[in-house]
Design a protein around this motif. Structure first.
Motif, PDB file in Angstrom:
ATOM      1  N   VAL A 174       1.266  -1.249   0.176  1.00 30.04           N
ATOM      2  CA  VAL A 174       0.074   0.055  -0.222  1.00 30.04           C
ATOM      3  C   VAL A 174       0.893   1.093  -0.140  1.00 30.04           C
ATOM      4  O   VAL A 174       1.424   1.438   0.467  1.00 30.04           O
ATOM      5  CB  VAL A 174      -1.340  -0.401   1.295  1.00 30.04           C
ATOM      6  CG1 VAL A 174      -1.467   1.264   1.147  1.00 30.04           C
ATOM      7  CG2 VAL A 174      -1.859  -1.337   1.209  1.00 30.04           C
ATOM      8  N   LEU A 175       0.987   1.860  -1.117  1.00 23.37           N
ATOM      9  CA  LEU A 175       1.466   3.058  -1.293  1.00 23.37           C
ATOM     10  C   LEU A 175       0.757   4.952  -1.054  1.00 23.37           C
ATOM     11  O   LEU A 175       0.056   4.933  -1.704  1.00 23.37           O
ATOM     12  CB  LEU A 175       2.579   3.282  -2.775  1.00 23.37           C
ATOM     13  CG  LEU A 175       2.558   1.482  -3.656  1.00 23.37           C
ATOM     14  CD1 LEU A 175       3.148   1.577  -4.573  1.00 23.37           C
ATOM     15  CD2 LEU A 175       3.559   2.010  -2.296  1.00 23.37           C
ATOM     16  N   ILE A 176       1.666   5.025  -0.107  1.00 27.01           N
ATOM     17  CA  ILE A 176       0.816   6.454   0.429  1.00 27.01           C
ATOM     18  C   ILE A 176       1.781   8.157   0.171  1.00 27.01           C
ATOM     19  O   ILE A 176       2.737   8.094   1.403  1.00 27.01           O
ATOM     20  CB  ILE A 176       0.366   6.265   2.119  1.00 27.01           C
ATOM     21  CG1 ILE A 176      -0.418   5.273   2.052  1.00 27.01           C
ATOM     22  CG2 ILE A 176      -0.705   7.373   2.090  1.00 27.01           C
ATOM     23  CD1 ILE A 176      -0.989   5.235   3.890  1.00 27.01           C
ATOM     24  N   PHE A 212      -2.022   2.303  -5.259  1.00 25.60           N
ATOM     25  CA  PHE A 212      -2.042   3.708  -4.398  1.00 25.60           C
ATOM     26  C   PHE A 212      -3.395   4.558  -3.462  1.00 25.60           C
ATOM     27  O   PHE A 212      -4.005   4.164  -4.440  1.00 25.60           O
ATOM     28  CB  PHE A 212      -2.256   4.183  -5.912  1.00 25.60           C
ATOM     29  CG  PHE A 212      -0.397   4.359  -6.795  1.00 25.60           C
ATOM     30  CD1 PHE A 212       0.630   5.259  -5.795  1.00 25.60           C
ATOM     31  CD2 PHE A 212       0.281   3.175  -6.964  1.00 25.60           C
ATOM     32  CE1 PHE A 212       2.418   5.480  -6.443  1.00 25.60           C
ATOM     33  CE2 PHE A 212       1.858   3.400  -7.559  1.00 25.60           C
ATOM     34  CZ  PHE A 212       2.039   3.979  -7.438  1.00 25.60           C
ATOM     35  N   LEU A 213      -2.660   4.724  -2.595  1.00 25.09           N
ATOM     36  CA  LEU A 213      -3.628   4.889  -1.602  1.00 25.09           C
ATOM     37  C   LEU A 213      -4.193   6.505  -1.138  1.00 25.09           C
ATOM     38  O   LEU A 213      -2.411   6.895  -0.671  1.00 25.09           O
ATOM     39  CB  LEU A 213      -4.300   4.562  -0.580  1.00 25.09           C
ATOM     40  CG  LEU A 213      -5.515   4.224   0.546  1.00 25.09           C
ATOM     41  CD1 LEU A 213      -6.762   4.988  -0.431  1.00 25.09           C
ATOM     42  CD2 LEU A 213      -5.064   4.346   1.684  1.00 25.09           C
ATOM     43  N   ASP A 214      -4.808   7.991  -1.198  1.00 26.06           N
ATOM     44  CA  ASP A 214      -3.776   8.895  -1.206  1.00 26.06           C
ATOM     45  C   ASP A 214      -4.531   9.248   0.330  1.00 26.06           C
ATOM     46  O   ASP A 214      -4.650   8.628   1.097  1.00 26.06           O
ATOM     47  CB  ASP A 214      -5.381   9.834  -1.203  1.00 26.06           C
ATOM     48  CG  ASP A 214      -4.761   9.617  -3.201  1.00 26.06           C
ATOM     49  OD1 ASP A 214      -4.180   9.600  -3.169  1.00 26.06           O
ATOM     50  OD2 ASP A 214      -5.929  11.012  -3.476  1.00 26.06           O
ATOM     51  N   ASP A 215      -3.485   9.948   0.960  1.00 25.57           N
ATOM     52  CA  ASP A 215      -3.435  10.153   2.502  1.00 25.57           C
ATOM     53  C   ASP A 215      -5.166  10.636   3.019  1.00 25.57           C
ATOM     54  O   ASP A 215      -4.503  11.281   4.610  1.00 25.57           O
ATOM     55  CB  ASP A 215      -2.367  11.400   2.824  1.00 25.57           C
ATOM     56  CG  ASP A 215      -2.314  12.141   2.709  1.00 25.57           C
ATOM     57  OD1 ASP A 215      -3.273  13.271   2.228  1.00 25.57           O
ATOM     58  OD2 ASP A 215      -1.375  13.095   2.021  1.00 25.57           O
ATOM     59  N   ASP A 216      -5.995  10.989   1.959  1.00 27.64           N
ATOM     60  CA  ASP A 216      -7.319  11.661   3.174  1.00 27.64           C
ATOM     61  C   ASP A 216      -8.378  10.731   2.367  1.00 27.64           C
ATOM     62  O   ASP A 216      -9.701  11.086   2.586  1.00 27.64           O
ATOM     63  CB  ASP A 216      -7.227  13.156   2.634  1.00 27.64           C
ATOM     64  CG  ASP A 216      -7.060  12.727   1.434  1.00 27.64           C
ATOM     65  OD1 ASP A 216      -7.102  12.115   0.324  1.00 27.64           O
ATOM     66  OD2 ASP A 216      -7.812  14.511   0.729  1.00 27.64           O
ATOM     67  N   VAL A 217      -8.335   9.046   2.421  1.00 29.51           N
ATOM     68  CA  VAL A 217      -9.036   8.133   2.470  1.00 29.51           C
ATOM     69  C   VAL A 217      -9.489   7.226   4.190  1.00 29.51           C
ATOM     70  O   VAL A 217      -8.210   6.680   3.777  1.00 29.51           O
ATOM     71  CB  VAL A 217      -8.497   7.248   1.330  1.00 29.51           C
ATOM     72  CG1 VAL A 217      -9.742   6.586   0.926  1.00 29.51           C
ATOM     73  CG2 VAL A 217      -8.690   8.318   0.027  1.00 29.51           C
ATOM     74  N   SER A 224      -3.299  13.909  11.044  1.00 30.69           N
ATOM     75  CA  SER A 224      -4.007  13.753  11.424  1.00 30.69           C
ATOM     76  C   SER A 224      -5.174  13.166  10.263  1.00 30.69           C
ATOM     77  O   SER A 224      -5.673  11.438  10.595  1.00 30.69           O
ATOM     78  CB  SER A 224      -5.328  14.468  11.766  1.00 30.69           C
ATOM     79  OG  SER A 224      -4.616  15.787  13.176  1.00 30.69           O
ATOM     80  N   ALA A 225      -5.328  13.479   9.185  1.00 30.20           N
ATOM     81  CA  ALA A 225      -5.680  13.233   7.963  1.00 30.20           C
ATOM     82  C   ALA A 225      -5.303  11.272   7.515  1.00 30.20           C
ATOM     83  O   ALA A 225      -5.788  10.306   7.234  1.00 30.20           O
ATOM     84  CB  ALA A 225      -5.745  13.428   6.700  1.00 30.20           C
ATOM     85  N   LEU A 226      -3.668  10.838   7.542  1.00 32.19           N
ATOM     86  CA  LEU A 226      -2.616  10.514   7.630  1.00 32.19           C
ATOM     87  C   LEU A 226      -3.136   8.971   8.372  1.00 32.19           C
ATOM     88  O   LEU A 226      -3.255   8.427   8.629  1.00 32.19           O
ATOM     89  CB  LEU A 226      -1.336  10.589   7.364  1.00 32.19           C
ATOM     90  CG  LEU A 226      -0.289   9.614   6.992  1.00 32.19           C
ATOM     91  CD1 LEU A 226      -1.047   8.943   5.750  1.00 32.19           C
ATOM     92  CD2 LEU A 226       1.068   9.707   7.277  1.00 32.19           C
ATOM     93  N   ALA A 227      -2.841   9.664  10.266  1.00 39.36           N
ATOM     94  CA  ALA A 227      -4.036   9.258  10.734  1.00 39.36           C
ATOM     95  C   ALA A 227      -4.638   7.939  11.359  1.00 39.36           C
ATOM     96  O   ALA A 227      -5.352   6.742  11.026  1.00 39.36           O
ATOM     97  CB  ALA A 227      -3.226   9.831  11.750  1.00 39.36           C
TER      98      ALA A 227
END
Length: 268
Positions: free
Chosen positions: A7-9, A95-100, A16-19
């Protein structure tokens, strides 16, 4: 058992969003995956933020490996994604965005789908739940893949390009509710592209060049993920998954300057 999925971020200034994104990954029914974070944040980086460190420790005691890398200077998102792809050792990469926020079964469902369909990518489009009260029937058109997912060449300005409207606001969510689709009767559908949550067959993505086009773009660009998907879809096919199971936090973009759209510049 070795990891089947990386999983690539890519992340920048969103502790906070990443957490929250990492917490959703910790709850996945699929267990054999690794998380690779490429951090381009200011200062010491957000990997040092207490909330990110706490979730990272939690993931590791769940036997989910987390690799956190600082990657500077910033040379644009295409280069950032190329850097992440270079770290991949698994046969599939997400590929996963850091706000999902992803539902607990999503990674397993996406992996099962790409294995069965044998295509280049499977995407789960992001629901914007703040738009639940807003219906856009003109943007709810959907065409299913009832058989094999075949290669398609999609270009800007064509009728097929208009498929992207399905992924705006909460359009896809309204469609899956109207059709009463559940994870047990999930279906694949035709896309122009999918943003924010896309699972690739690693070998097929690399065969299409990955993000090797990054030197041809200025740092302030957009659409690099779209261009990579278009290249993979033209050779190996790609599809969307419904129900999606991915939700957008709808935060302000960290890329406000987007002087160049990659597909418009580089896609034939």
């Amino acid at each position: 058992m070795s990891d089947v999925l990386d999983v690539l971020i890519p992340t920048c200034n969103r502790a906070s969003a990443l957490a929250v994104t990492l917490c959703a990954l910790a709850a996945q029914t699929l267990r054999h995956f690794r998380i690779i974070i490429s951090d381009q944040s200011d200062g010491p980086g957000i990997v040092a933020a207490p909330e990110v460190q706490a979730v990272t420790r939690f993931l590791r005691v769940q036997d989910i490996d987390v690799v956190a890398l600082r990657h500077l200077p910033r040379r644009g998102m295409a280069e950032q994604r190329a850097f992440l792809l270079a770290q991949v050792t698994a046969p599939f990469c997400l590929f996963l965005d850091d706000d999902v926020i992803v539902e607990p079964s999503l990674l397993a469902r996406m992996l099962d789908t790409i294995r069965r369909r044998r295509c280049g990518f499977v995407g789960s489009a992001l629901h914007g739940l703040s738009y639940l009260g807003e219906r856009r029937p003109a943007h709810e058109a959907i065409t299913f893949w009832d058989g094999e997912v075949l290669p398609e060449t999609i270009r800007p300005g064509t009728q097929a390009w208009e498929r992207h409207h399905l992924h705006s606001a909460a359009n896809l969510y309204h469609v899956q509710r109207r059709l009463e689709l559940t994870v047990r009767d999930a279906r694949c559908y035709r896309v122009a592209w999918v943003g924010g949550c896309v699972l690739f067959d690693t070998g097929k993505l690399r065969d299409c060049g990955g993000f090797d086009f990054w030197p041809d773009l200025p740092a302030d660009h957009a659409g690099e993920d779209v261009l990579a998907q278009l290249r993979v879809m033209a050779r190996f096919g790609g599809c969307g998954l419904i129900p999606s199971g991915a939700y957008h936090m709808e935060l302000p973009t960290t890329l406000p300057v987007r002087s160049v759209d990659a597909p418009q510049l580089l896609w034939p």
